[in-house]
Design a protein around this motif. Structure first.
Motif, PDB file in Angstrom:
ATOM      1  N   LEU A 117      28.360  51.242  38.395  1.00 54.21           N
ATOM      2  CA  LEU A 117      27.779  50.086  38.525  1.00 54.21           C
ATOM      3  C   LEU A 117      27.540  49.534  37.483  1.00 54.21           C
ATOM      4  N   GLU A 118      26.569  50.782  36.594  1.00 56.53           N
ATOM      5  CA  GLU A 118      25.365  50.693  35.352  1.00 56.53           C
ATOM      6  C   GLU A 118      26.443  50.339  34.123  1.00 56.53           C
ATOM      7  N   ARG A 119      27.208  50.785  34.436  1.00 57.80           N
ATOM      8  CA  ARG A 119      28.143  50.779  33.163  1.00 57.80           C
ATOM      9  C   ARG A 119      28.774  48.975  33.301  1.00 57.80           C
ATOM     10  N   LEU A 120      29.995  48.648  34.527  1.00 58.03           N
ATOM     11  CA  LEU A 120      29.498  47.475  34.493  1.00 58.03           C
ATOM     12  C   LEU A 120      28.909  46.204  34.329  1.00 58.03           C
ATOM     13  N   SER A 121      27.601  46.367  34.905  1.00 53.66           N
ATOM     14  CA  SER A 121      26.599  45.512  34.520  1.00 53.66           C
ATOM     15  C   SER A 121      26.167  45.371  32.852  1.00 53.66           C
ATOM     16  N   ALA A 122      26.209  45.975  32.389  1.00 52.95           N
ATOM     17  CA  ALA A 122      26.223  46.590  30.293  1.00 52.95           C
ATOM     18  C   ALA A 122      27.557  46.539  30.037  1.00 52.95           C
ATOM     19  N   GLU A 123      28.464  45.849  30.898  1.00 55.71           N
ATOM     20  CA  GLU A 123      29.651  45.382  29.701  1.00 55.71           C
ATOM     21  C   GLU A 123      29.935  43.675  30.393  1.00 55.71           C
ATOM     22  N   GLY A 124      28.659  42.819  31.205  1.00 54.87           N
ATOM     23  CA  GLY A 124      28.759  41.720  31.380  1.00 54.87           C
ATOM     24  C   GLY A 124      29.642  41.109  32.393  1.00 54.87           C
ATOM     25  N   ARG A 151      29.515  40.704  36.785  1.00 50.60           N
ATOM     26  CA  ARG A 151      27.994  39.947  36.993  1.00 50.60           C
ATOM     27  C   ARG A 151      28.993  39.744  38.906  1.00 50.60           C
ATOM     28  N   ASP A 152      29.942  39.877  39.165  1.00 50.46           N
ATOM     29  CA  ASP A 152      30.412  39.756  40.492  1.00 50.46           C
ATOM     30  C   ASP A 152      31.383  41.064  40.837  1.00 50.46           C
ATOM     31  N   VAL A 153      31.095  41.959  42.678  1.00 50.25           N
ATOM     32  CA  VAL A 153      31.824  42.935  42.252  1.00 50.25           C
ATOM     33  C   VAL A 153      32.163  42.967  43.793  1.00 50.25           C
ATOM     34  N   VAL A 154      32.917  43.217  44.279  1.00 48.99           N
ATOM     35  CA  VAL A 154      33.787  43.756  45.852  1.00 48.99           C
ATOM     36  C   VAL A 154      33.814  45.290  45.701  1.00 48.99           C
ATOM     37  N   ALA A 155      32.750  45.514  46.758  1.00 48.26           N
ATOM     38  CA  ALA A 155      32.493  47.352  47.112  1.00 48.26           C
ATOM     39  C   ALA A 155      33.474  47.550  47.666  1.00 48.26           C
ATOM     40  N   LEU A 156      34.867  47.981  47.507  1.00 48.33           N
ATOM     41  CA  LEU A 156      35.400  48.188  49.495  1.00 48.33           C
ATOM     42  C   LEU A 156      35.293  49.742  49.695  1.00 48.33           C
ATOM     43  N   PRO A 157      35.173  49.954  50.444  1.00 46.47           N
ATOM     44  CA  PRO A 157      35.131  52.135  50.985  1.00 46.47           C
ATOM     45  C   PRO A 157      36.690  52.111  51.906  1.00 46.47           C
ATOM     46  N   LEU A 195      21.245  41.919  37.701  1.00 48.34           N
ATOM     47  CA  LEU A 195      21.505  40.701  37.121  1.00 48.34           C
ATOM     48  C   LEU A 195      23.373  40.584  38.095  1.00 48.34           C
ATOM     49  N   LEU A 196      24.067  42.000  38.513  1.00 46.72           N
ATOM     50  CA  LEU A 196      25.402  42.516  39.060  1.00 46.72           C
ATOM     51  C   LEU A 196      25.275  41.711  40.393  1.00 46.72           C
ATOM     52  N   THR A 197      25.738  40.903  40.893  1.00 52.56           N
ATOM     53  CA  THR A 197      26.493  40.881  42.514  1.00 52.56           C
ATOM     54  C   THR A 197      27.501  41.603  43.546  1.00 52.56           C
ATOM     55  N   THR A 254      26.880  38.365  53.138  1.00 48.93           N
ATOM     56  CA  THR A 254      25.543  38.682  51.887  1.00 48.93           C
ATOM     57  C   THR A 254      25.766  39.892  51.177  1.00 48.93           C
ATOM     58  N   ALA A 255      25.377  39.116  49.657  1.00 54.69           N
ATOM     59  CA  ALA A 255      25.590  40.008  48.552  1.00 54.69           C
ATOM     60  C   ALA A 255      24.044  41.613  48.884  1.00 54.69           C
ATOM     61  N   LEU A 256      24.199  42.393  48.653  1.00 52.25           N
ATOM     62  CA  LEU A 256      23.381  43.720  48.394  1.00 52.25           C
ATOM     63  C   LEU A 256      22.625  43.514  47.269  1.00 52.25           C
ATOM     64  N   SER A 257      21.927  42.658  46.814  1.00 49.78           N
ATOM     65  CA  SER A 257      20.731  42.430  46.022  1.00 49.78           C
ATOM     66  C   SER A 257      19.578  42.251  46.210  1.00 49.78           C
ATOM     67  N   ALA A 258      18.868  42.749  45.055  1.00 48.07           N
ATOM     68  CA  ALA A 258      17.335  43.003  45.092  1.00 48.07           C
ATOM     69  C   ALA A 258      16.719  41.525  45.640  1.00 48.07           C
TER      70      ALA A 258
END
Length: 256
Positions: free
Chosen positions: A55-62, A64-70, A96-98, A252-256
């Motif tokens: 997730l840190e790498r994705l945010s650094a690469e720009g 902005r939206d991630v679906v996390a699938l277990p 900056l990452l949803t 719901t987004a897991l955002s701060a």
């Protein structure tokens, strides 16, 4: 940049190298089904990269939206507690990452179709169904919801597929064990017993399922689900469901 959310497949991880290889093969099938979709893998334990680092790498690469699938077949402790906690902590650090968590994979008719594919690969013929009892063997969980769901899946599969019987079994945490379930079907007079591992990738607990099948002399032991086409389609379905739910305002987004 592709406007679609990135798909982050969250796998448990294992010291067994076959686990990560299987996850990689499954994700390759997903990419083939959905060309252009960015598909990443993160692990909770044992393997790299871990979920927070991805997730840190994705945010650094720009991104902005991630679906996390277990990459989980039942909604148990990891889906209810571990994964949400990891995602919330990452979201708090990466404003900056949803991040949205998709539903677990099971139950689904695609999973039972994948189980039937693996049983056929192990040698089960269509005409054998009526005389075959199936042990649906999962890794096991201390969460009672997971055990109840497996029992429901076994019952539904028995009703719809025409097996002589379908019984749940567990490699850990719950009873019966695989060998005990095989023996119980034999004692009831079932002519042929097949063991269908309800697990995605090889590892310690799937090996325990296989050992139980051999110990009780099951007639057939299917491979794990692995990168079955049905499983890849199910990942795409869960991703699409999460994207649609977000568009409707239901997730719901897991955002701060």
């Amino acid at each position: 940049m592709d406007a679609r959310p990135t798909l982050l497949v969250i796998a448990h991880g294992s010291r067994d190298p076959r686990h990560a290889a299987t996850v990689s093969a499954l994700c390759a099938r997903v990419r083939a089904l959905r060309p252009g979709l960015r598909v990443e893998v993160g692990y909770l334990d044992f393997n790299a990269p871990r979920v927070p680092r991805v997730l840190e790498r994705l945010s650094a690469e720009g991104v902005r939206d991630v679906v996390a699938l277990p990459l989980l077949l039942t909604r148990a402790f990891h889906a209810k507690s571990d994964i949400p906690a990891v995602l919330r902590e990452a979201a708090a650090r990466l404003p900056l990452l949803t991040i949205r968590q998709a539903a677990v994979l099971g139950p689904s008719s695609l999973l039972t179709a994948a189980l039937e594919r693996r049983l056929a690969e192990a040698g089960l013929r269509p005409g054998d169904r009526r005389s075959t009892g199936v042990v649906l063997a999962s890794a096991g969980s201390s969460d009672p919801e997971a055990g109840a769901v497996l029992a429901d899946i076994a019952r539904e599969w028995w009703h719809t597929a025409g097996w002589c019987a379908v019984r749940p079994a567990f490699a850990s945490a719950s009873l019966p064990r695989t060998a005990d379930a095989v023996r119980a079907l034999r004692a009831e007079g079932v002519k042929r017993v097949a063991v269908a591992p309800y697990v995605i990738a090889p590892g310690f607990l799937p090996d325990r399922i296989a050992a139980g099948a051999r110990e009780a002399r099951a007639d057939l032991l299917a491979p794990v689900l692995g990168p079955a086409p049905e499983l890849a389609r199910l990942l795409v379905r869960r991703y699409d469901g999460a994207v649609l739910a977000h568009a409707r305002g239901d997730l719901t987004a897991l955002s701060a």
